[in-house]
Design an enzyme around this catalytic site. Structure first.
Site, PDB file in Angstrom:
ATOM      1  N   ASN A  76       9.293   8.311  -0.438  1.00 37.35           N
ATOM      2  CA  ASN A  76       7.906   8.702  -0.693  1.00 37.35           C
ATOM      3  C   ASN A  76       7.646  10.065  -0.045  1.00 37.35           C
ATOM      4  OD1 ASN A  76       5.092   9.060  -0.195  1.00 37.35           O
ATOM      5  ND2 ASN A  76       4.737   6.902  -0.654  1.00 37.35           N
ATOM      6  N   ASP A 101       4.744  11.851  -0.127  1.00 37.91           N
ATOM      7  CA  ASP A 101       3.305  12.138   0.040  1.00 37.91           C
ATOM      8  C   ASP A 101       3.017  13.044   1.236  1.00 37.91           C
ATOM      9  OD1 ASP A 101       2.818  10.419  -2.045  1.00 37.91           O
ATOM     10  OD2 ASP A 101       1.973   8.813  -0.802  1.00 37.91           O
ATOM     11  N   HIS A 102       3.703  12.754   2.358  1.00 37.14           N
ATOM     12  CA  HIS A 102       3.285  13.438   3.586  1.00 37.14           C
ATOM     13  C   HIS A 102       3.853  14.845   3.740  1.00 37.14           C
ATOM     14  CE1 HIS A 102       0.758  10.190   4.396  1.00 37.14           C
ATOM     15  NE2 HIS A 102       1.747   9.322   4.431  1.00 37.14           N
ATOM     16  N   HIS A 147       2.052   9.003  -4.391  1.00 38.32           N
ATOM     17  CA  HIS A 147       0.761   8.314  -4.571  1.00 38.32           C
ATOM     18  C   HIS A 147      -0.316   9.356  -4.839  1.00 38.32           C
ATOM     19  CE1 HIS A 147      -2.333   5.327  -2.558  1.00 38.32           C
ATOM     20  NE2 HIS A 147      -2.688   5.677  -3.775  1.00 38.32           N
ATOM     21  N   ARG A 150      -3.812   9.859  -4.887  1.00 42.41           N
ATOM     22  CA  ARG A 150      -5.032   9.173  -4.457  1.00 42.41           C
ATOM     23  C   ARG A 150      -6.244   9.765  -5.143  1.00 42.41           C
ATOM     24  NH1 ARG A 150      -4.353   5.959   0.560  1.00 42.41           N
ATOM     25  NH2 ARG A 150      -6.602   5.756   0.410  1.00 42.41           N
ATOM     26  N   ARG A 187      -5.892  13.623  -1.356  1.00 42.86           N
ATOM     27  CA  ARG A 187      -5.725  14.122   0.019  1.00 42.86           C
ATOM     28  C   ARG A 187      -4.318  14.646   0.282  1.00 42.86           C
ATOM     29  NH1 ARG A 187      -6.257   8.488   3.316  1.00 42.86           N
ATOM     30  NH2 ARG A 187      -8.161   8.399   2.103  1.00 42.86           N
ATOM     31  N   GLU A 207       2.504   5.855  -7.700  1.00 40.76           N
ATOM     32  CA  GLU A 207       1.585   4.895  -7.070  1.00 40.76           C
ATOM     33  C   GLU A 207       0.161   5.292  -7.383  1.00 40.76           C
ATOM     34  OE1 GLU A 207       1.936   4.468  -2.906  1.00 40.76           O
ATOM     35  OE2 GLU A 207       3.998   3.804  -3.003  1.00 40.76           O
ATOM     36  N   THR A 221      -4.310   4.888   5.318  1.00 37.99           N
ATOM     37  CA  THR A 221      -3.176   4.631   4.440  1.00 37.99           C
ATOM     38  C   THR A 221      -3.476   3.326   3.701  1.00 37.99           C
ATOM     39  OG1 THR A 221      -0.782   4.262   4.366  1.00 37.99           O
ATOM     40  CG2 THR A 221      -1.921   3.463   6.315  1.00 37.99           C
ATOM     41  N   THR A 222      -2.548   2.889   2.847  1.00 36.71           N
ATOM     42  CA  THR A 222      -2.783   1.656   2.093  1.00 36.71           C
ATOM     43  C   THR A 222      -2.675   0.478   3.053  1.00 36.71           C
ATOM     44  OG1 THR A 222      -1.681   2.801   0.294  1.00 36.71           O
ATOM     45  CG2 THR A 222      -2.131   0.479  -0.040  1.00 36.71           C
ATOM     46  N   GLU A 236       5.840  -5.464  -5.086  1.00 33.77           N
ATOM     47  CA  GLU A 236       6.302  -4.811  -3.857  1.00 33.77           C
ATOM     48  C   GLU A 236       5.603  -5.489  -2.692  1.00 33.77           C
ATOM     49  OE1 GLU A 236       6.939  -0.635  -3.893  1.00 33.77           O
ATOM     50  OE2 GLU A 236       6.498  -0.411  -1.756  1.00 33.77           O
ATOM     51  N   HIS A 255       6.326  -0.019   3.351  1.00 29.67           N
ATOM     52  CA  HIS A 255       5.193   0.391   4.180  1.00 29.67           C
ATOM     53  C   HIS A 255       5.532   0.276   5.659  1.00 29.67           C
ATOM     54  CE1 HIS A 255       1.202   1.400   5.561  1.00 29.67           C
ATOM     55  NE2 HIS A 255       0.980   1.846   4.339  1.00 29.67           N
ATOM     56  N   GLY A 256       5.574   1.434   6.294  1.00 29.78           N
ATOM     57  CA  GLY A 256       5.767   1.479   7.740  1.00 29.78           C
ATOM     58  C   GLY A 256       7.207   1.314   8.205  1.00 29.78           C
TER      59      GLY A 256
HETATM   60  N1  PXP Z   1       5.051   1.343  -0.757  1.00 33.92           N
HETATM   61  C1  PXP Z   1       3.755   1.475  -1.098  1.00 33.92           C
HETATM   62  C2  PXP Z   1       3.238   0.661  -2.225  1.00 33.92           C
HETATM   63  C3  PXP Z   1       2.914   2.381  -0.409  1.00 33.92           C
HETATM   64  O1  PXP Z   1       1.613   2.484  -0.751  1.00 33.92           O
HETATM   65  C4  PXP Z   1       3.452   3.167   0.620  1.00 33.92           C
HETATM   66  C5  PXP Z   1       2.598   4.159   1.333  1.00 33.92           C
HETATM   67  O2  PXP Z   1       2.059   5.068   0.449  1.00 33.92           O
HETATM   68  C6  PXP Z   1       4.814   3.023   0.908  1.00 33.92           C
HETATM   69  C7  PXP Z   1       5.584   2.078   0.223  1.00 33.92           C
HETATM   70  C8  PXP Z   1       5.494   3.839   1.965  1.00 33.92           C
HETATM   71  O3  PXP Z   1       4.951   3.583   3.213  1.00 33.92           O
HETATM   72  P1  PXP Z   1       5.336   4.520   4.430  1.00 33.92           P
HETATM   73  O4  PXP Z   1       4.880   5.900   4.092  1.00 33.92           O
HETATM   74  O5  PXP Z   1       4.611   3.910   5.561  1.00 33.92           O
HETATM   75  O6  PXP Z   1       6.833   4.439   4.577  1.00 33.92           O
END
Ligand code: PXP
Length: 246
Positions: free
Chosen positions: A9, A11-12, A45, A47, A51, A72, A102-103, A153, A196-197
């Site tokens: 991912n 995004d950041h 993602h 959003r 952002r 996403e 975050t989600t 997921e 996630h995380g």
């Molecule tokens: N899976 C989904 C569905 C998510 O929304 C996210 C965060 O956008 C991730 C995975 C990845 O999470 P992380 O950035 O904490 O690794």
């Protein structure tokens, strides 16, 4: 054990870019580097408030990527139109609250079953593989299955948070729920992903669950890239996943 895909991912990378405006660092460049380092897919993602990832990023990712894009999005009309325009390989429906960082939790599929069934039908018809981001909860899995999602997921946030807080009891309870629910969902014919995380410290017990076919990891990898480079971070994550499944 079967191969487990790693979706990166990005995004950041866009979060850092947007902190200053302008166009660096470029999330598309990061995505291409992730591909080279062994990512099996790229996750982004879009959003509602844009952002991090922006509309132009999605367009450029669709053009630039050799691996599949996992798009996403929240279950809104605007996002559905964007997904139908680009037809990414996969869409993952996530809950979205404007004020959250975050989600934070999984989608409440069971409460919105009818609307979501109608919502995902055109996405499936367009050839997108539809995934639903949910907690490891039987009610949500059954509902995701009934609405016609191909993939779920599982949200690993609670497991990862418990690990970080040193709450071993909760961490193990969450892991057990993942184990049971991954197996349950697989038994229904759903493809199971998780994310996630996740970090180097938390990935192995999740990677070791045989039914989980894909992990999506972002924030930790982008942070780790500051210290060891994005390629190095991805290669190490891949190594830990393979070790867990060996
Ligand atoms: N899976 C989904 C569905 C998510 O929304 C996210 C965060 O956008 C991730 C995975 C990845 O999470 P992380 O950035 O904490 O690794």
């Amino acid at each position: 054990m079967t191969y487990q895909r790693l979706g990166v991912n990005i995004d950041h990378v866009a979060t850092v870019r947007n902190a200053r405006g302008g166009n660096v660092p470029d999330p598309v460049r990061a995505a291409k580097l992730a591909e080279k380092a062994g990512a099996d897919g790229i996750t982004a993602h879009l959003r509602e408030d844009r952002r991090h990832i922006g509309d132009a990023d999605i367009e450029r990712l669709m053009d630039a990527l050799a691996v599949p894009l996992n798009f996403e999005m929240a279950a809104t009309e605007e996002m559905q139109a964007i997904a139908l325009r680009h037809k990414p390989h996969a869409v993952c429906i996530v809950p979205e609250k404007r004020e959250e960082r975050t989600t934070e939790g999984g989608l409440e599929v069971a409460r919105e079953e009818n609307r979501l069934a109608h919502y995902i039908a055109p996405l499936r018809e367009a050839g997108c593989r539809v995934s639903i981001f949910i907690a490891a909860d039987k009610r949500q899995i059954d509902a995701a299955h009934r609405i016609g999602a191909q993939v779920i997921e599982l949200h690993t946030g609670a497991y990862c948070d418990a690990h970080v807080e040193g709450d071993v009891e909760t961490r193990d309870k969450e892991l057990e729920a993942m184990r049971e629910m991954a197996s349950y969902a697989h038994g229904l014919g759903l493809e199971v992903h998780a994310g996630h995380g996740l970090s180097f410290d938390t990935v192995k017990p999740i990677a070791a669950l045989p039914e989980i076919k894909e992990l999506n990891i972002g924030h930790f990898l982008i942070g780790e890239a500051i210290f060891s480079g994005l390629e190095g971070a991805i290669v190490e994550m891949r190594r830990l996943m393979d070790e867990a499944r060996a």
